[in-house]
Structures are given as C-alpha cells and as structure tokens.
Write a protein that holds these residues in place. Structure first.
Motif, PDB file in Angstrom:
ATOM      1  N   GLY A  99       0.814  -1.204   0.000  1.00 30.40           N
ATOM      2  CA  GLY A  99       0.000   0.000   0.000  1.00 30.40           C
ATOM      3  C   GLY A  99       0.849   1.255   0.000  1.00 30.40           C
ATOM      4  N   THR A 100       1.954   1.206   0.724  1.00 30.09           N
ATOM      5  CA  THR A 100       2.855   2.355   0.765  1.00 30.09           C
ATOM      6  C   THR A 100       3.400   2.661  -0.619  1.00 30.09           C
ATOM      7  N   SER A 101       3.774   1.619  -1.362  1.00 28.97           N
ATOM      8  CA  SER A 101       4.297   1.831  -2.714  1.00 28.97           C
ATOM      9  C   SER A 101       3.237   2.437  -3.624  1.00 28.97           C
ATOM     10  N   LEU A 102       1.979   2.064  -3.408  1.00 25.65           N
ATOM     11  CA  LEU A 102       0.890   2.635  -4.201  1.00 25.65           C
ATOM     12  C   LEU A 102       0.746   4.124  -3.916  1.00 25.65           C
ATOM     13  N   VAL A 103       0.708   4.479  -2.647  1.00 22.25           N
ATOM     14  CA  VAL A 103       0.541   5.885  -2.260  1.00 22.25           C
ATOM     15  C   VAL A 103       1.715   6.725  -2.756  1.00 22.25           C
ATOM     16  N   LEU A 104       2.925   6.231  -2.538  1.00 24.52           N
ATOM     17  CA  LEU A 104       4.098   7.003  -2.941  1.00 24.52           C
ATOM     18  C   LEU A 104       4.189   7.143  -4.456  1.00 24.52           C
ATOM     19  N   SER A 105       3.794   6.113  -5.188  1.00 21.09           N
ATOM     20  CA  SER A 105       3.829   6.214  -6.656  1.00 21.09           C
ATOM     21  C   SER A 105       2.881   7.311  -7.138  1.00 21.09           C
ATOM     22  N   ALA A 107       1.947   9.901  -5.392  1.00 19.18           N
ATOM     23  CA  ALA A 107       2.504  11.185  -4.962  1.00 19.18           C
ATOM     24  C   ALA A 107       3.675  11.602  -5.845  1.00 19.18           C
ATOM     25  N   VAL A 108       4.504  10.639  -6.231  1.00 22.29           N
ATOM     26  CA  VAL A 108       5.633  10.939  -7.125  1.00 22.29           C
ATOM     27  C   VAL A 108       5.118  11.463  -8.463  1.00 22.29           C
ATOM     28  N   GLU A 109       4.081  10.823  -8.985  1.00 23.23           N
ATOM     29  CA  GLU A 109       3.496  11.285 -10.240  1.00 23.23           C
ATOM     30  C   GLU A 109       2.889  12.673 -10.075  1.00 23.23           C
ATOM     31  N   HIS A 110       2.305  12.939  -8.925  1.00 25.15           N
ATOM     32  CA  HIS A 110       1.728  14.261  -8.643  1.00 25.15           C
ATOM     33  C   HIS A 110       2.815  15.334  -8.663  1.00 25.15           C
ATOM     34  N   VAL A 111       3.976  15.019  -8.092  1.00 29.85           N
ATOM     35  CA  VAL A 111       5.072  15.987  -8.007  1.00 29.85           C
ATOM     36  C   VAL A 111       5.740  16.172  -9.363  1.00 29.85           C
ATOM     37  N   GLY A 112       5.907  15.064 -10.098  1.00 30.92           N
ATOM     38  CA  GLY A 112       6.690  15.078 -11.329  1.00 30.92           C
ATOM     39  C   GLY A 112       8.129  14.715 -11.017  1.00 30.92           C
ATOM     40  N   TYR A 113       8.755  13.895 -11.855  1.00 28.58           N
ATOM     41  CA  TYR A 113      10.082  13.399 -11.513  1.00 28.58           C
ATOM     42  C   TYR A 113      10.864  12.961 -12.751  1.00 28.58           C
ATOM     43  N   ASP A 114      12.168  13.003 -12.616  1.00 29.26           N
ATOM     44  CA  ASP A 114      13.098  12.352 -13.543  1.00 29.26           C
ATOM     45  C   ASP A 114      13.814  11.213 -12.834  1.00 29.26           C
ATOM     46  N   LEU A 115      14.068  11.423 -11.538  1.00 27.83           N
ATOM     47  CA  LEU A 115      14.793  10.433 -10.742  1.00 27.83           C
ATOM     48  C   LEU A 115      14.188  10.357  -9.350  1.00 27.83           C
ATOM     49  N   VAL A 116      13.947   9.135  -8.886  1.00 28.88           N
ATOM     50  CA  VAL A 116      13.480   8.910  -7.516  1.00 28.88           C
ATOM     51  C   VAL A 116      14.609   8.220  -6.761  1.00 28.88           C
ATOM     52  N   ALA A 132      11.882  -1.299  -5.378  1.00 25.28           N
ATOM     53  CA  ALA A 132      11.495  -2.170  -6.493  1.00 25.28           C
ATOM     54  C   ALA A 132       9.995  -2.081  -6.761  1.00 25.28           C
ATOM     55  N   LEU A 133       9.191  -2.070  -5.700  1.00 22.30           N
ATOM     56  CA  LEU A 133       7.743  -1.955  -5.862  1.00 22.30           C
ATOM     57  C   LEU A 133       7.365  -0.608  -6.470  1.00 22.30           C
ATOM     58  N   LEU A 134       8.059   0.425  -6.040  1.00 17.79           N
ATOM     59  CA  LEU A 134       7.777   1.765  -6.549  1.00 17.79           C
ATOM     60  C   LEU A 134       8.103   1.851  -8.038  1.00 17.79           C
ATOM     61  N   ALA A 135       9.245   1.290  -8.437  1.00 18.85           N
ATOM     62  CA  ALA A 135       9.624   1.303  -9.851  1.00 18.85           C
ATOM     63  C   ALA A 135       8.610   0.541 -10.699  1.00 18.85           C
ATOM     64  N   GLU A 136       8.127  -0.581 -10.167  1.00 17.60           N
ATOM     65  CA  GLU A 136       7.137  -1.375 -10.893  1.00 17.60           C
ATOM     66  C   GLU A 136       5.845  -0.596 -11.085  1.00 17.60           C
ATOM     67  N   ARG A 137       5.401   0.087 -10.048  1.00 19.99           N
ATOM     68  CA  ARG A 137       4.153   0.863 -10.162  1.00 19.99           C
ATOM     69  C   ARG A 137       4.317   2.047 -11.116  1.00 19.99           C
ATOM     70  N   LEU A 138       5.499   2.645 -11.137  1.00 22.36           N
ATOM     71  CA  LEU A 138       5.737   3.782 -12.020  1.00 22.36           C
ATOM     72  C   LEU A 138       6.055   3.345 -13.446  1.00 22.36           C
ATOM     73  N   ALA A 175      13.899   7.004 -13.674  1.00 24.05           N
ATOM     74  CA  ALA A 175      14.275   5.757 -13.020  1.00 24.05           C
ATOM     75  C   ALA A 175      14.150   5.907 -11.514  1.00 24.05           C
ATOM     76  N   VAL A 176      14.161   4.755 -10.835  1.00 19.09           N
ATOM     77  CA  VAL A 176      14.175   4.700  -9.372  1.00 19.09           C
ATOM     78  C   VAL A 176      15.489   4.066  -8.943  1.00 19.09           C
ATOM     79  N   VAL A 177      16.171   4.676  -7.981  1.00 18.71           N
ATOM     80  CA  VAL A 177      17.407   4.111  -7.453  1.00 18.71           C
ATOM     81  C   VAL A 177      17.326   4.036  -5.937  1.00 18.71           C
ATOM     82  N   SER A 178      18.111   3.136  -5.361  1.00 16.04           N
ATOM     83  CA  SER A 178      18.281   3.120  -3.906  1.00 16.04           C
ATOM     84  C   SER A 178      19.769   3.086  -3.607  1.00 16.04           C
ATOM     85  N   VAL A 179      20.158   3.694  -2.500  1.00 16.11           N
ATOM     86  CA  VAL A 179      21.577   3.796  -2.148  1.00 16.11           C
ATOM     87  C   VAL A 179      21.813   3.166  -0.782  1.00 16.11           C
ATOM     88  N   THR A 180      23.019   2.655  -0.600  1.00 13.26           N
ATOM     89  CA  THR A 180      23.377   2.007   0.655  1.00 13.26           C
ATOM     90  C   THR A 180      24.047   3.003   1.595  1.00 13.26           C
TER      91      THR A 180
END
Length: 261
Positions: A99-105, A107-116, A132-138, A175-180
């Motif tokens: 559900g979190t990935s759904l909400v954030l996706s 919201a990201v679309e609402h904001v507009g993005y090139d990189l998450v 990964a879930l966020l990238a799939e939804r987007l 694209a969506v990236v995650s960092v360590t």
C-alpha cells in the motif's frame, strides 16, 4: 530543463528508544521519539550531490506518515532539499509496504520526476523492497543498492558492491534508485540551513488528492498482517565458568548443548 529529483524518506521510531507494538499490532509510533530514518539520510545526500553537479535541478523530499512526520521532512529540508510533500491521512494507519508503494507512486506522479532516490531500507521495517515496488508501479527501471551513482546524458549510472563481485549499472531516466550506507556520509545541517528550512514550501496531500480510496490502504487494504507479537524476554545473567584448565571443554559443552556445534 531542470532535473526533477524526488527523495522518498520515512519518519521512524528512534532505534535507541523502547519500541513495540500498539494494541492493533501496528508499530507504536507514540511510545518513542521519531526521526528521519538514518538510511534515508544517505538518499538525501546523494540527491543533493547530483543536484549540485547538474546545471539546474530541484530536490523534493516526500514522505507518508502521521503529523509528526513533518520533522523528517524538515530535517531533509535543512540539509538542502528545495521543497517537501507530506501525504497524511488517518486512513493510512496500518498500511503495509504494498500500500505504501501505491501511495508514494501516486505522490511521485503528482510531483513530477526524472529520478526517484530511496534509502536501501527503512530502519523500522527493514524490508528493503519498496524501491522495487515503486519502480514497478511507475513503470520505470530500477537500479538498487548502489554505493556510488551519478546522472549525465539522460542516464543514471551506479556501482553495486556485492560479496563476490562489483556491478556497474546504468538505466535511462526516468528511473528509481536506492543507495546504501556506503554511498557517502550525509551532511550535517548548518544553522543557516535549519533556519531556511522553516521557509521552504511543504505541501500536504491526502488520499482524495491522489485519487485513492481508503479501502486500498490501511489495515483494510493490507495484504500482510501481524497475527501475534510477544515481548522479547528480559536478558538474564549469563553463566560464568571459572577456567581452571577445563574452560575449553565447558565452552564446547555449552555450544554443543545448544546445537551451535
């Protein structure tokens, strides 16, 4: 054209405090002080570095959570982010990672993005699957668990360090990236940054703003649930063995009894 970067951050209970579950077996977020997840600070830092190297860029920090989650956003703004978006709605209580990935996706679309940009995991849930879930939804590429990244020529490139190999990856934007936590120490907010954060825009959205129904989120819409929880037993005094020449045997017997060896 300005590079639009969105950083997903989370407001989590302080790991140094007492943490537990509420009566409905969701995380008790009132029992401990909250703060910006430490792993998300690395995401904010990398977004700011990319923005500094770009000709023109805008960094938006995004979170979903209760009213106090604005504290996490203000911390990110004081580090240097340009603006913030807070998704707050009582019906979000108990939302799982799907559900979190759904909400954030949304919201990201609402904001507009090139990189998450996301942290590698949250310090409360620790699942590490949200990017990964966020990238799939987007419907965009994901490049995760990076210890180094950069953006140029409409592409994001990065390095992923594994136990046995190092991978060099790239993907076209968006694209969506995650960092360590090996990607680079997060900067400490300056006094000037803290004062400036108070004047930066912070937009609040609810489910209706994102065209979502309450039944899609919260405990009602969750596909996972905690059925029971038991408090961790109090730590007891350990067994002390006086070594009079037989200490190794006593240690081996202790480990064997517990099937460690």
């Amino acid at each position: 054209m300005s590079l639009k970067i969105v950083v997903c951050v989370k407001y989590v209970p302080d790991a140094t405090g007492d943490r537990g579950f509420a009566e409905d077996l969701t995380v008790d977020r009132e029992a401990a002080d909250g703060l910006l997840s430490e792993l998300d600070e690395y995401a904010v830092e990398q977004a700011l570095r990319i923005a500094e190297e770009a000709e023109e860029a805008e960094v938006t920090v995004l979170t979903m959570g209760p009213e106090d989650a604005t504290d996490a956003l203000r911390k990110a703004l004081s580090m240097g982010a340009d603006k913030a978006v807070h998704v707050e709605d009582d019906d979000l209580h108990g939302t799982d990672v799907l559900g979190t990935s759904l909400v954030l996706s949304k919201a990201v679309e609402h904001v507009g993005y090139d990189l998450v940009v996301c942290g590698m995991a949250s310090t409360d849930g620790g699942m590490g699957v949200l990017p990964a879930l966020l990238a799939e939804r987007l419907g965009v590429p994901q490049v995760t668990l990076l210890s180094e990244l950069s953006v140029a020529g409409g592409k994001v490139t990065g390095r992923r360090d594994g136990d046995a190999a190092t991978e060099h990856l790239e993907a076209a934007l968006p694209a969506v990236v995650s960092v360590t936590d090996q990607s680079g120490e997060a900067r400490y907010p300056s006094f000037k940054g803290i004062m400036a954060a108070k004047k930066k825009p912070l937009e609040t959205l609810d489910l209706s703003d994102l065209d979502l129904d309450a039944g899609q989120v919260g405990q009602e819409g969750a596909r996972t649930a905690v059925e029971s929880a038991t408090e961790r037993p109090a730590r007891t005094a350990g067994e002390i063995v006086t070594d009079e020449g037989e200490g190794a045997k006593a240690l081996a017997a202790f480990l064997a009894e517990r099937k460690f060896i």
